[in-house]
Design a protein around this motif. Structure first.
Motif, PDB file in Angstrom:
ATOM      1  N   ILE A 429       0.911  -0.867  -0.007  1.00  0.00           N
ATOM      2  CA  ILE A 429      -0.020   0.108   0.073  1.00  0.00           C
ATOM      3  C   ILE A 429       0.765   1.213  -0.016  1.00  0.00           C
ATOM      4  CG2 ILE A 429      -1.519   1.364   1.439  1.00  0.00           C
ATOM      5  CD1 ILE A 429      -2.785  -1.395   2.217  1.00  0.00           C
ATOM      6  N   SER A 430       0.461   2.298  -0.824  1.00  0.00           N
ATOM      7  CA  SER A 430       1.209   3.411  -0.959  1.00  0.00           C
ATOM      8  C   SER A 430       1.169   4.277   0.606  1.00  0.00           C
ATOM      9  CB  SER A 430       0.788   4.351  -2.119  1.00  0.00           C
ATOM     10  OG  SER A 430      -0.405   4.794  -1.687  1.00  0.00           O
ATOM     11  N   ASP A 431       2.279   5.192   0.541  1.00  0.00           N
ATOM     12  CA  ASP A 431       2.354   5.992   1.743  1.00  0.00           C
ATOM     13  C   ASP A 431       1.256   6.865   2.127  1.00  0.00           C
ATOM     14  OD1 ASP A 431       4.659   4.920   2.627  1.00  0.00           O
ATOM     15  OD2 ASP A 431       6.151   6.272   1.635  1.00  0.00           O
ATOM     16  N   GLN A 432       0.790   7.547   0.715  1.00  0.00           N
ATOM     17  CA  GLN A 432      -0.562   8.202   0.751  1.00  0.00           C
ATOM     18  C   GLN A 432      -1.667   7.657   1.475  1.00  0.00           C
ATOM     19  OE1 GLN A 432      -1.439   9.838  -3.083  1.00  0.00           O
ATOM     20  NE2 GLN A 432      -3.087  10.955  -2.270  1.00  0.00           N
ATOM     21  N   ALA A 433      -1.908   6.281   0.661  1.00  0.00           N
ATOM     22  CA  ALA A 433      -2.922   5.615   1.419  1.00  0.00           C
ATOM     23  C   ALA A 433      -3.135   5.098   2.914  1.00  0.00           C
ATOM     24  CB  ALA A 433      -3.137   4.267   0.565  1.00  0.00           C
ATOM     25  N   VAL A 434      -1.577   4.926   3.257  1.00  0.00           N
ATOM     26  CA  VAL A 434      -1.296   4.606   4.615  1.00  0.00           C
ATOM     27  C   VAL A 434      -1.680   5.706   5.631  1.00  0.00           C
ATOM     28  CG1 VAL A 434       0.333   4.202   6.551  1.00  0.00           C
ATOM     29  CG2 VAL A 434       0.230   2.687   4.379  1.00  0.00           C
ATOM     30  N   ARG A 435      -1.307   6.933   5.215  1.00  0.00           N
ATOM     31  CA  ARG A 435      -1.556   8.031   5.988  1.00  0.00           C
ATOM     32  C   ARG A 435      -2.791   8.565   6.051  1.00  0.00           C
ATOM     33  NH1 ARG A 435       3.020  10.916   7.225  1.00  0.00           N
ATOM     34  NH2 ARG A 435       4.971  10.034   6.306  1.00  0.00           N
ATOM     35  N   ARG A 436      -3.734   8.326   4.779  1.00  0.00           N
ATOM     36  CA  ARG A 436      -5.161   8.487   4.755  1.00  0.00           C
ATOM     37  C   ARG A 436      -5.938   7.710   5.622  1.00  0.00           C
ATOM     38  NH1 ARG A 436      -5.689   8.520  -0.380  1.00  0.00           N
ATOM     39  NH2 ARG A 436      -6.144   6.188  -0.564  1.00  0.00           N
ATOM     40  N   ALA A 437      -5.322   6.508   5.488  1.00  0.00           N
ATOM     41  CA  ALA A 437      -6.149   5.421   6.721  1.00  0.00           C
ATOM     42  C   ALA A 437      -5.914   5.723   8.055  1.00  0.00           C
ATOM     43  CB  ALA A 437      -5.774   4.143   6.178  1.00  0.00           C
ATOM     44  N   ALA A 438      -4.639   6.165   8.283  1.00  0.00           N
ATOM     45  CA  ALA A 438      -4.422   6.701   9.855  1.00  0.00           C
ATOM     46  C   ALA A 438      -5.310   7.950  10.194  1.00  0.00           C
ATOM     47  CB  ALA A 438      -3.045   6.999   9.937  1.00  0.00           C
ATOM     48  N   ALA A 439      -5.312   8.653   9.157  1.00  0.00           N
ATOM     49  CA  ALA A 439      -6.393  10.015   9.464  1.00  0.00           C
ATOM     50  C   ALA A 439      -7.764   9.636   9.633  1.00  0.00           C
ATOM     51  CB  ALA A 439      -6.365  11.061   8.325  1.00  0.00           C
ATOM     52  N   TYR A 440      -8.330   8.595   8.745  1.00  0.00           N
ATOM     53  CA  TYR A 440      -9.844   8.258   9.053  1.00  0.00           C
ATOM     54  C   TYR A 440      -9.726   7.601  10.475  1.00  0.00           C
ATOM     55  CZ  TYR A 440     -10.933   8.832   3.992  1.00  0.00           C
ATOM     56  OH  TYR A 440     -11.526   9.223   2.792  1.00  0.00           O
ATOM     57  N   ALA A 441      -8.800   6.912  10.831  1.00  0.00           N
ATOM     58  CA  ALA A 441      -8.984   6.275  12.262  1.00  0.00           C
ATOM     59  C   ALA A 441      -8.606   7.084  13.282  1.00  0.00           C
ATOM     60  CB  ALA A 441      -8.018   4.902  12.143  1.00  0.00           C
ATOM     61  N   ARG A 442      -8.326   8.112  13.062  1.00  0.00           N
ATOM     62  CA  ARG A 442      -7.907   9.264  14.187  1.00  0.00           C
ATOM     63  C   ARG A 442      -6.756   8.954  14.822  1.00  0.00           C
ATOM     64  NH1 ARG A 442     -11.242  11.433  11.284  1.00  0.00           N
ATOM     65  NH2 ARG A 442     -13.107  12.571  12.104  1.00  0.00           N
ATOM     66  N   ALA A 443      -5.855   8.442  14.094  1.00  0.00           N
ATOM     67  CA  ALA A 443      -4.524   7.900  14.758  1.00  0.00           C
ATOM     68  C   ALA A 443      -3.224   8.700  14.430  1.00  0.00           C
ATOM     69  CB  ALA A 443      -4.196   6.306  14.093  1.00  0.00           C
ATOM     70  N   GLU A 444      -3.296   9.850  13.579  1.00  0.00           N
ATOM     71  CA  GLU A 444      -2.362  10.430  13.291  1.00  0.00           C
ATOM     72  C   GLU A 444      -1.469  11.313  14.509  1.00  0.00           C
ATOM     73  OE1 GLU A 444      -3.711  13.065  10.056  1.00  0.00           O
ATOM     74  OE2 GLU A 444      -2.368  11.986   8.825  1.00  0.00           O
ATOM     75  N   LYS A 445      -2.198  11.760  15.360  1.00  0.00           N
ATOM     76  CA  LYS A 445      -1.642  12.326  16.194  1.00  0.00           C
ATOM     77  C   LYS A 445      -0.751  11.777  17.525  1.00  0.00           C
ATOM     78  CE  LYS A 445      -2.600  15.298  20.412  1.00  0.00           C
ATOM     79  NZ  LYS A 445      -3.826  15.847  21.249  1.00  0.00           N
ATOM     80  N   PHE A 446      -1.235  10.463  17.946  1.00  0.00           N
ATOM     81  CA  PHE A 446      -0.435   9.387  18.654  1.00  0.00           C
ATOM     82  C   PHE A 446       0.474   8.805  17.786  1.00  0.00           C
ATOM     83  CE2 PHE A 446      -3.779   6.428  17.803  1.00  0.00           C
ATOM     84  CZ  PHE A 446      -2.935   5.401  17.241  1.00  0.00           C
ATOM     85  N   ILE A 447       0.475   8.581  16.423  1.00  0.00           N
ATOM     86  CA  ILE A 447       1.612   7.978  15.795  1.00  0.00           C
ATOM     87  C   ILE A 447       2.969   8.822  15.630  1.00  0.00           C
ATOM     88  CG2 ILE A 447       2.127   7.471  13.349  1.00  0.00           C
ATOM     89  CD1 ILE A 447      -0.451   6.255  12.979  1.00  0.00           C
ATOM     90  N   GLY A 448       2.618  10.362  15.428  1.00  0.00           N
ATOM     91  CA  GLY A 448       3.775  11.333  15.393  1.00  0.00           C
ATOM     92  C   GLY A 448       4.345  11.318  16.930  1.00  0.00           C
ATOM     93  N   GLU A 449       3.649  10.862  18.055  1.00  0.00           N
ATOM     94  CA  GLU A 449       4.191  10.909  19.441  1.00  0.00           C
ATOM     95  C   GLU A 449       5.025   9.717  19.706  1.00  0.00           C
ATOM     96  OE1 GLU A 449       0.508  11.247  21.779  1.00  0.00           O
ATOM     97  OE2 GLU A 449       0.355  13.438  21.462  1.00  0.00           O
ATOM     98  N   HIS A 450       4.993   8.632  18.893  1.00  0.00           N
ATOM     99  CA  HIS A 450       5.763   7.454  18.996  1.00  0.00           C
ATOM    100  C   HIS A 450       6.599   7.280  17.892  1.00  0.00           C
ATOM    101  CE1 HIS A 450       2.369   6.414  21.690  1.00  0.00           C
ATOM    102  NE2 HIS A 450       3.046   5.362  22.167  1.00  0.00           N
ATOM    103  N   GLY A 451       6.944   8.335  17.351  1.00  0.00           N
ATOM    104  CA  GLY A 451       8.235   8.147  16.282  1.00  0.00           C
ATOM    105  C   GLY A 451       7.848   8.115  14.868  1.00  0.00           C
ATOM    106  N   GLY A 452       6.500   8.552  14.681  1.00  0.00           N
ATOM    107  CA  GLY A 452       6.048   8.663  13.361  1.00  0.00           C
ATOM    108  C   GLY A 452       5.737   7.238  12.692  1.00  0.00           C
ATOM    109  N   TYR A 453       5.795   7.045  11.489  1.00  0.00           N
ATOM    110  CA  TYR A 453       5.198   5.871  10.657  1.00  0.00           C
ATOM    111  C   TYR A 453       6.424   4.807  10.900  1.00  0.00           C
ATOM    112  CZ  TYR A 453       1.113   8.049   9.221  1.00  0.00           C
ATOM    113  OH  TYR A 453      -0.036   8.864   9.431  1.00  0.00           O
ATOM    114  N   GLU A 454       7.743   5.373  11.004  1.00  0.00           N
ATOM    115  CA  GLU A 454       8.619   4.328  11.220  1.00  0.00           C
ATOM    116  C   GLU A 454       8.890   3.949  12.681  1.00  0.00           C
ATOM    117  OE1 GLU A 454       9.918   3.050   8.540  1.00  0.00           O
ATOM    118  OE2 GLU A 454       8.556   4.029   7.194  1.00  0.00           O
TER     119      GLU A 454
END
Length: 579
Positions: A429-454
């Motif tokens: 899955i593309s990075d754009q689709a991964v980020r869009r799914a994380a946004a839909y799931a309201r997960a972007e904020k805490f993902i950033g707090e845990h070191g981002g997508y890596e």
């Protein structure tokens, strides 16, 4: 039926070469006592140094041939055992993945784990031992007995009396050993199950101070294994002392009668020495055979258990079924399902159209997850039919059916890898689709707090909270833009605000996606287009929230209990979710 031994056919030429080399090595070993007897009886009395040197060199060459043949053959045997077990384990793993949920339930997961690990290891040892000693030992035994008749037929008769006793002991022990090792492997399955359960629930065990209770339960299971293993090892191990006694009594008789025959000039001293050497060779061969039968007993029991998995018939086969002409996207038509006892679901009938949402609610054990299992065809219905997109689920190839779904199961898992890898799940899955799914799931904020997508997750995602793990799982389900999104109690750890925001996304922003939500809280499903109420595996109601509040007693009771318990969100949160 595929058998473990059928895997050896791919290595028939290497097997033939190894057998040939073993044959050369064993025959060379058998000639050494004859050469030694000839040197003692006929060469040494001549006092001819060149003759002694010549025969010594010849004996050395025969010894080297025996050594080289055995060493090279053993290396070939090790490679064949390694390659066979590698293919066997890979095929067994693939077979376990292809089993239906019903078949997996019947065999049990701990047993499958044991068959993939312990049983394949036992088969590896059996294949290696049968090649290394299973050829050499019988040749030494039969050849040694035959050559003793060349040395002295009378003394050979003493040995001939011992051989039948030896064979009876070996066969009886082997027969009992297979039964006992099968029982031992079943005990190991129980232990694997216990360890798996305790590992999964370690926090609960500690929190409830049940460490001593679980230790006692494990000690009982461990004691059963010790008992079964001790009994199996004692039974198979009895062959060694019995065989030693029989053969050593035979050796005593040979020396005793050999002394009389030497005094009567019926046999030379070299012949007696050769005879005792052959007796030693035969003794070692019999001991090796007893070891072979121990490994064979273990391996045969394991091979039988592995064969049982391979013998399981293909389940959930693709069938040609009449299409559904109702126009519904998902339809259950008189569906009944049982797991061998009372029905878990009985006479379920409903339908929804593409892009609509379905909420499923009911008490624990009412059949909510079973309904999803039928929808994705993990099980086949006992009665009735399930349709997706106008086709019976039995008409789909499993891969084609399940590609339509994005799913979060009730007890789902996260890998010890990066956030991105957990959302992507090896689907490219593309990075754009991964980020869009994380946004839909309201997960972007805490993902950033845990070191981002890596950022890395620990095993089972233990460095994330329960609600964060659920949102990562929802992002995984959304990432591949599924036609049908199934959420099995996936919002139980979310706060009301996050739950409302997520519902707004799922019910309003995912155009064209059919959403199926299983929940314990009415607030999580009440704004779905349709709500299915289950009670004891039966439909208690089907309709909208307003319709069910008027017509479904079970739904009203659930609403009342949750409202009194303070589990219903404030009115503002409800309106926000319904925007």
């Amino acid at each position: 039926m595929r058998t473990v031994f059928s895997y050896l056919s791919a290595y028939k030429w290497r097997l033939t070469g190894g057998i040939f080399l073993k044959l050369i090595g064993a025959i060379a070993e058998l000639f050494l006592p004859l050469i030694m007897a000839h040197m003692i009886d006929y060469v040494a009395p001549t006092r001819s140094v060149p003759a002694l040197v010549l025969w010594s060199v010849g004996m050395l060459l025969v010894a080297v041939a025996a050594w080289a043949g055995n060493v090279i053959a053993n290396r070939i045997a090790s490679r064949i055992a390694r390659d066979t077990t590698e293919r066997l384990r890979a095929d067994l793993f693939s077979k376990t993945l292809s089993l239906s949920a019903r078949q997996t339930d019947a065999v049990t997961l701990p047993s499958l784990v044991s068959r993939l690990s312990t049983d394949t290891y036992n088969v590896h040892n059996m294949i290696g031992m049968m090649q290394r000693m299973g050829i050499r030992a019988p040749i030494l035994l039969i050849g040694g007995v035959a050559l003793t008749f060349l040395v002295d037929p009378v003394l050979a008769l003493i040995l001939l009396v011992s051989v039948p006793v030896v064979l009876v002991v070996v066969l009886v022990v082997a027969k009992k050993g297979i039964v006992l090792y099968t029982r031992l492997h079943n005990s190991v399955d129980v232990m694997v199950r216990k360890v798996r359960d305790d590992h999964t629930g370690i926090r609960v065990i500690k929190a409830l101070s049940k460490t001593k209770h679980e230790s006692a339960a494990f000690s009982k299971i461990n004691g059963d294994i010790v008992y079964n293993e001790t009994k199996a090892n004692v039974t198979t191990g009895i062959s060694n002392p019995v065989l030693n006694v029989v053969l050593n009594l035979g050796m005593t008789a040979v020396i005793f009668f050999g002394a009389y025959r030497f005094a009567a000039h019926r046999v030379e001293i070299g012949g007696i020495i050769a005879f005792t050497s052959f007796f030693t060779v035969i003794l070692n061969a019999v001991i090796s055979i007893s070891r072979i039968f121990v490994d064979f007993s273990r391996g045969a029991a394991s091979a039988k258990r592995i064969g049982e998995v391979f013998a399981l018939p293909a389940d959930l086969l693709v069938e040609a079924c009449p299409p559904d002409e109702s126009g519904a996207f998902i339809r259950f038509d008189g569906v009944t399902l049982s797991y061998g006892g009372a029905p878990a679901l009985e006479d379920i009938t409903f339908s929804i159209r593409k892009g609509e949402s379905l909420g499923i609610i009911g008490a624990t054990g009412s059949g909510k997850s079973s309904l999803v299992s039928l929808l994705m065809r993990f099980y086949d219905a006992d009665k009735g039919a399930v349709y997706v997109d106008g086709e019976n689920v039995k008409s789909y190839e499993p891969k084609d059916l399940r590609e339509k779904f994005g799913v979060v199961f009730q007890n789902d898992f996260l890998m010890a890898s990066s956030v991105r890898e957990n959302i992507d799940f090896e689907r490219g899955i593309s990075d754009q689709a991964v980020r869009r799914a994380a946004a839909y799931a309201r997960a972007e904020k805490f993902i950033g707090e845990h070191g981002g997508y890596e950022g890395m997750l620990t095993a089972r995602g233990s460095n994330f909270s329960g609600g964060q793990k659920q949102r990562l799982l929802i992002a995984r389900a959304l990432a591949d833009a599924p036609e049908i999104l199934v959420l099995d109690d996936s919002s139980s750890a979310l706060d009301y605000k996050t739950d409302a925001e997520l519902r707004k996304t799922l019910l309003g922003d995912l155009h064209g996606t059919t959403v199926v939500m299983i929940a314990q809280r009415i607030s999580s499903v009440r704004f779905a287009d349709h709500i299915l109420v289950l009670d004891g595996g039966r439909m208690a109601g089907f309709g909208t929230d307003a319709e069910l509040m008027r017509s479904c007693e079970v739904y009203r009771a659930i609403f009342a209990s949750q409202h009194e318990a303070g589990e219903m969100p404030p009115q503002g949160g409800e309106l926000y979710a319904h925007e």
